[in-house]
Scaffold this active site. Sequence first.
Site, PDB file in Angstrom:
ATOM      1  N   ASN A   1     -44.324 -64.716 -36.660  1.00  0.00           N
ATOM      2  CA  ASN A   1     -43.595 -63.517 -37.126  1.00  0.00           C
ATOM      3  C   ASN A   1     -43.908 -63.119 -38.571  1.00  0.00           C
ATOM      4  OD1 ASN A   1     -42.148 -65.551 -38.305  1.00  0.00           O
ATOM      5  ND2 ASN A   1     -40.170 -64.966 -37.462  1.00  0.00           N
TER       6      ASN A   1
ATOM      7  N   PHE B   1     -37.704 -75.494 -31.939  1.00  0.00           N
ATOM      8  CA  PHE B   1     -38.802 -74.806 -32.628  1.00  0.00           C
ATOM      9  C   PHE B   1     -39.162 -75.442 -33.969  1.00  0.00           C
ATOM     10  CE2 PHE B   1     -34.952 -72.391 -33.785  1.00  0.00           C
ATOM     11  CZ  PHE B   1     -35.074 -72.314 -35.166  1.00  0.00           C
TER      12      PHE B   1
ATOM     13  N   HIS C   1     -41.576 -64.710 -44.102  1.00  0.00           N
ATOM     14  CA  HIS C   1     -40.281 -65.368 -44.304  1.00  0.00           C
ATOM     15  C   HIS C   1     -39.594 -64.703 -45.482  1.00  0.00           C
ATOM     16  CE1 HIS C   1     -37.239 -68.451 -45.105  1.00  0.00           C
ATOM     17  NE2 HIS C   1     -37.533 -68.243 -46.379  1.00  0.00           N
TER      18      HIS C   1
ATOM     19  N   TYR D   1     -37.922 -75.865 -43.959  1.00  0.00           N
ATOM     20  CA  TYR D   1     -37.248 -75.601 -42.691  1.00  0.00           C
ATOM     21  C   TYR D   1     -36.230 -76.689 -42.333  1.00  0.00           C
ATOM     22  CZ  TYR D   1     -40.176 -71.547 -41.725  1.00  0.00           C
ATOM     23  OH  TYR D   1     -40.770 -70.307 -41.782  1.00  0.00           O
TER      24      TYR D   1
ATOM     25  N   LYS E   1     -46.711 -65.713 -44.051  1.00  0.00           N
ATOM     26  CA  LYS E   1     -47.050 -66.893 -43.255  1.00  0.00           C
ATOM     27  C   LYS E   1     -48.529 -66.877 -42.869  1.00  0.00           C
ATOM     28  CE  LYS E   1     -42.331 -67.331 -41.421  1.00  0.00           C
ATOM     29  NZ  LYS E   1     -41.522 -67.463 -40.179  1.00  0.00           N
TER      30      LYS E   1
ATOM     31  N   GLU F   1     -34.638 -72.138 -52.248  1.00  0.00           N
ATOM     32  CA  GLU F   1     -36.051 -71.976 -51.871  1.00  0.00           C
ATOM     33  C   GLU F   1     -36.921 -71.694 -53.095  1.00  0.00           C
ATOM     34  OE1 GLU F   1     -34.911 -70.428 -47.359  1.00  0.00           O
ATOM     35  OE2 GLU F   1     -35.870 -69.021 -48.735  1.00  0.00           O
TER      36      GLU F   1
END
Length: 153
Positions: free
Chosen positions: A114, A59, A117, A51, A11, A128
Site C-alpha cells: 500500500n 500480517f 505509511h 510495527y 514503502k 515513530e
Amino acid sequence: MQTERTFVMIKPDGVQRGFIGDIISRFEKKGIKIIAMKLVAVDRVLAEQHYGVHRGKPFFEPTVSYITSSPVVAMVLEGFNAVEMVRGMMGKTDPQKAEMGTIRGDYGQFIGRNIVHGSDSLENAQKEIALWFSDDELITYTRIDEQWLTEER
Ligand code: IDP
Ligand code: MG
C-alpha cells in the site's frame, strides 16, 4: 488543531515503482514542510519496532519482510493538523477502499502493498519520529511560501 509533526515512509513498492517524486510533490504542493528525509535499508530490528503494535497479527511477519525487502524513504513532515491531513492524503489502509485522489487510491491495489505509511496519532508520530530520526536530523527552517498558506500570518 495545531502545528504537528508526523512520520511518513514511502514503502519499498513506492520506491521501486518510481513514486518517490510524486509522493513528495503532493506534500510539497499541499504546503506541508519536509523537516527530515533519508533513504533507509530497514533492518529487521527497526521493522519489528516500527510495527510492534501489530506483533501477533497474521500480517505482522509479511509486513516486516515487505518493509525490509528494499529501501524506503523515511521523512518527517510538519504542518497544521499534519497527522490527520497526511493520513487523509494517503487514503484508507486497503487501496481497494481508498478514495481516488489519495496516494493509495491512485496507485495501489493490494493491502499488503500500500505504498506509504503515515503516523495514525500525534502520540504515535512522536514515537515513530524518535525511532527513525535523531534530534539533530530534524531541521527547523522557514519556507518562502508560508506567508501565503494562511490568512493568519
Ligand atoms: P495503516 O498503515 O493504514 O496505519 P495498519 O492497520 O496500522 O494500517 O497496518 C499496518 C500495515 O500492515 C499496513 O499499512 C499494511 O502494510 C499491513 N497490513 C495491514 N493489514 C493487512 C492485511 O490484512 N494484509 C496484509 N497486510 C496488512
Ligand atoms: Mg498504522
